[in-house]
Design a protein around this motif. Sequence first.
Motif, PDB file in Angstrom:
ATOM      1  N   GLN A  99       0.834  -1.069   0.145  1.00  0.00           N
ATOM      2  CA  GLN A  99       0.163  -0.169  -0.098  1.00  0.00           C
ATOM      3  C   GLN A  99       0.800   1.320  -0.130  1.00  0.00           C
ATOM      4  N   THR A 100       2.175   1.259   0.466  1.00  0.00           N
ATOM      5  CA  THR A 100       2.954   2.347   0.611  1.00  0.00           C
ATOM      6  C   THR A 100       3.489   2.502  -0.773  1.00  0.00           C
ATOM      7  N   LEU A 101       2.750   3.190  -1.557  1.00  0.00           N
ATOM      8  CA  LEU A 101       2.950   3.608  -3.087  1.00  0.00           C
ATOM      9  C   LEU A 101       4.190   4.407  -3.105  1.00  0.00           C
ATOM     10  N   HIS A 102       4.535   5.301  -2.287  1.00  0.00           N
ATOM     11  CA  HIS A 102       5.678   6.018  -2.256  1.00  0.00           C
ATOM     12  C   HIS A 102       6.915   5.330  -2.447  1.00  0.00           C
ATOM     13  N   ASP A 103       7.124   4.124  -2.006  1.00  0.00           N
ATOM     14  CA  ASP A 103       8.498   3.591  -1.750  1.00  0.00           C
ATOM     15  C   ASP A 103       8.921   3.069  -3.376  1.00  0.00           C
ATOM     16  N   TYR A 104       7.891   2.897  -4.308  1.00  0.00           N
ATOM     17  CA  TYR A 104       7.973   2.260  -5.485  1.00  0.00           C
ATOM     18  C   TYR A 104       9.187   2.928  -6.425  1.00  0.00           C
ATOM     19  N   PRO A 105       8.632   4.393  -6.584  1.00  0.00           N
ATOM     20  CA  PRO A 105       9.761   5.199  -7.469  1.00  0.00           C
ATOM     21  C   PRO A 105      11.207   5.266  -6.664  1.00  0.00           C
ATOM     22  N   ARG A 106      10.989   5.438  -5.205  1.00  0.00           N
ATOM     23  CA  ARG A 106      12.381   5.386  -4.653  1.00  0.00           C
ATOM     24  C   ARG A 106      13.153   4.252  -4.986  1.00  0.00           C
ATOM     25  N   TRP A 107      12.422   3.029  -4.859  1.00  0.00           N
ATOM     26  CA  TRP A 107      13.131   1.586  -5.054  1.00  0.00           C
ATOM     27  C   TRP A 107      13.675   1.764  -6.616  1.00  0.00           C
ATOM     28  N   ASP A 178      -2.155   5.202  12.525  1.00  0.00           N
ATOM     29  CA  ASP A 178      -1.502   3.844  12.387  1.00  0.00           C
ATOM     30  C   ASP A 178      -1.454   3.440  11.079  1.00  0.00           C
ATOM     31  N   ASP A 179      -2.235   3.984  10.064  1.00  0.00           N
ATOM     32  CA  ASP A 179      -2.036   3.369   8.601  1.00  0.00           C
ATOM     33  C   ASP A 179      -2.526   4.702   7.648  1.00  0.00           C
ATOM     34  N   ASP A 180      -1.563   4.694   6.750  1.00  0.00           N
ATOM     35  CA  ASP A 180      -1.665   5.865   5.849  1.00  0.00           C
ATOM     36  C   ASP A 180      -2.904   5.875   5.016  1.00  0.00           C
ATOM     37  N   ALA A 181      -3.410   4.797   4.587  1.00  0.00           N
ATOM     38  CA  ALA A 181      -4.575   4.939   3.567  1.00  0.00           C
ATOM     39  C   ALA A 181      -5.823   5.211   4.519  1.00  0.00           C
ATOM     40  N   VAL A 182      -5.883   4.843   6.050  1.00  0.00           N
ATOM     41  CA  VAL A 182      -6.921   5.300   6.670  1.00  0.00           C
ATOM     42  C   VAL A 182      -6.755   6.918   6.789  1.00  0.00           C
ATOM     43  N   LEU A 183      -5.547   7.245   7.014  1.00  0.00           N
ATOM     44  CA  LEU A 183      -5.364   8.549   7.452  1.00  0.00           C
ATOM     45  C   LEU A 183      -5.549   9.505   6.263  1.00  0.00           C
ATOM     46  N   TYR A 184      -5.341   9.019   4.863  1.00  0.00           N
ATOM     47  CA  TYR A 184      -5.834   9.682   3.836  1.00  0.00           C
ATOM     48  C   TYR A 184      -7.530   9.750   3.685  1.00  0.00           C
ATOM     49  N   ASP A 318       4.155  12.814  -0.774  1.00  0.00           N
ATOM     50  CA  ASP A 318       4.370  14.257   0.123  1.00  0.00           C
ATOM     51  C   ASP A 318       4.315  13.965   1.650  1.00  0.00           C
ATOM     52  N   ARG A 319       5.571  13.184   1.763  1.00  0.00           N
ATOM     53  CA  ARG A 319       5.658  12.956   3.442  1.00  0.00           C
ATOM     54  C   ARG A 319       5.532  13.873   4.282  1.00  0.00           C
ATOM     55  N   PRO A 320       6.192  15.106   4.063  1.00  0.00           N
ATOM     56  CA  PRO A 320       5.958  15.990   5.214  1.00  0.00           C
ATOM     57  C   PRO A 320       4.410  16.304   5.303  1.00  0.00           C
ATOM     58  N   ASN A 321       3.714  16.285   4.455  1.00  0.00           N
ATOM     59  CA  ASN A 321       2.380  16.654   4.448  1.00  0.00           C
ATOM     60  C   ASN A 321       1.639  15.389   5.284  1.00  0.00           C
ATOM     61  N   VAL A 322       2.188  14.056   4.901  1.00  0.00           N
ATOM     62  CA  VAL A 322       1.617  12.911   5.589  1.00  0.00           C
ATOM     63  C   VAL A 322       1.852  12.979   7.167  1.00  0.00           C
ATOM     64  N   GLU A 323       3.112  13.337   7.342  1.00  0.00           N
ATOM     65  CA  GLU A 323       3.506  13.449   8.773  1.00  0.00           C
ATOM     66  C   GLU A 323       2.807  14.430   9.598  1.00  0.00           C
ATOM     67  N   ARG A 324       2.405  15.549   9.024  1.00  0.00           N
ATOM     68  CA  ARG A 324       1.760  16.708   9.670  1.00  0.00           C
ATOM     69  C   ARG A 324       0.453  16.210   9.963  1.00  0.00           C
ATOM     70  N   ILE A 325      -0.276  15.623   9.028  1.00  0.00           N
ATOM     71  CA  ILE A 325      -1.798  15.150   9.255  1.00  0.00           C
ATOM     72  C   ILE A 325      -1.654  14.115  10.100  1.00  0.00           C
ATOM     73  N   ARG A 326      -0.818  13.306  10.276  1.00  0.00           N
ATOM     74  CA  ARG A 326      -0.677  12.182  11.021  1.00  0.00           C
ATOM     75  C   ARG A 326      -0.681  12.727  12.589  1.00  0.00           C
ATOM     76  N   PHE A 327       0.271  13.599  12.868  1.00  0.00           N
ATOM     77  CA  PHE A 327       0.223  14.205  14.000  1.00  0.00           C
ATOM     78  C   PHE A 327      -0.952  15.201  14.759  1.00  0.00           C
ATOM     79  N   TRP A 328      -1.517  15.500  13.582  1.00  0.00           N
ATOM     80  CA  TRP A 328      -2.891  16.285  13.938  1.00  0.00           C
ATOM     81  C   TRP A 328      -3.957  15.370  14.547  1.00  0.00           C
TER      82      TRP A 328
END
Length: 346
Positions: A99-107, A178-184, A318-328
Amino acid sequence: MRSSIALALSTLAATALGTSYENRTLDEIHQAALKEGDVVTLWHGGDEKTQQDRLKKAFEERFPGITLNVTVDLSKYHDGRLDDQLANKNVYVDSIILQTLHDYPRWKDEGALLNYKPRNFANVASEFKDPEGAYYGYAILGWSTSWNTVKYNGSLADFSDALLPELKDKLIFTYPNDDDAVLYAFDLVVKKLSVKWFDALIAQNPTWVRGSATPGDQLALSNTSYVASFASGGSSGPNKNTSRPTDAPFVTWPQTAAILKDAPHPEGAKLLHNYILSDEWQFARTGWTVRTDAPADFPNIFEEKNTNVTNFLPWMLDRPNVERIRFWYETRLGTAQGISPLDDDL
Ligand SMILES: *[C@@H]1O[C@H](CO)[C@@H](O)[C@H](O)[C@H]1NC(C)=O
Ligand SMILES: *[C@@H]1O[C@H](CO)[C@@H](O)[C@H](O)[C@H]1NC(C)=O
Ligand SMILES: *[C@@H]1O[C@H](CO)[C@@H](O)[C@H](O)[C@H]1NC(C)=O
Ligand SMILES: *[C@@H]1O[C@H](CO)[C@@H](O)[C@H](O)[C@H]1NC(C)=O
Ligand SMILES: *[C@@H]1O[C@H](CO)[C@@H](O)[C@H](O)[C@H]1NC(C)=O
Ligand SMILES: *[C@@H]1O[C@H](CO)[C@@H](O)[C@H](O)[C@H]1NC(C)=O
């Protein structure tokens, strides 16, 4: 002259990129895989150990002699463990589906993935695939709203229905932190229905749990003490109904697959990837598909209202945005409590 230069350049480019195309039948790849060994190791994202049992059973029945050694765990843990394998030059996973789609371009940039186009790659919607075949979506996942029909006779289709007074103390959700897709999923609703809506949701005193399948599994029981949820998958069954909300967007995404360049069982991995993109797997059950050539009665994810299946990737990148929202969310809900969803009862 010009066209022959262009042809020469494109041949050169294809060679440099090293993409290979599959032309063999599934049965021919099966024979090649048998020569290589008797196992293919897959790490699949998820939060119940049994979640890929259907794939494992179908694959092993279809391709005798090859074991699908599948491990389900949260994508956010699988990816870090794969990074360890890559760092230690000790890749023992053949295929990774997360589910962590952001990993694929990096890998891909790190040279970790095999550029390889299975049969039917051309029929995968361009939105879901890397042009060189390093990775591609193979299944469309999504979560809408769900409720227990033993406990509630009406429809709880919209997100705003969660604020009904009779649902006080009866809602169950996965911790968005606890889960980025739920966060989204929560982010989409709060952006549309406002923070006020979320404050009112908290005032309903919902139960927060770990594992994106846990609420849905609870609601499928005849004797659950909960009534409704959203942003959860989990079991279906006679005690549970689901609906597509209309008052805010819901989450869908292409669950994405790649073969490791250093996979110990490349033929087994190719067999698996050709199989999961094949007609026999993709079209076995009517539903959303990554393929653009589905039978006419299949719903088209791009025509679905209130969801944008291509937006999860840029959101995840957009990991900075994900992190901000997670901690919100974490300031409001606290850190996720409870044992791993893989080890809980549901
Ligand atoms: C598959 O077929 C295409 C064209 O039909 C060819 O360009 C390609 O080299 C073939 N690939 C393999 C692996 O044989
Ligand atoms: C099966 O997968 C596990 C977890 O990735 C791995 O530790 C184990 O070695 C694999 N088994 C075989 C037979 O390859
Ligand atoms: C739902 O409807 C059925 C049949 O009309 C009824 O027996 C049942 O008690 C109702 N359940 C609730 C929770 O209202
Ligand atoms: C599920 O709910 C919808 C309303 O959203 C209703 O039309 C349908 O009959 C329900 N299905 C079941 C099996 O209860
Ligand atoms: C529901 O039923 C199952 C068995 O059918 C049982 O194990 C479980 O404890 C029950 N749960 C509740 C909340 O009563
Ligand atoms: C869906 O998301 C993609 C990626 O962010 C964006 O380019 C596209 O415009 C969106 N589509 C709609 C209909 O909003």
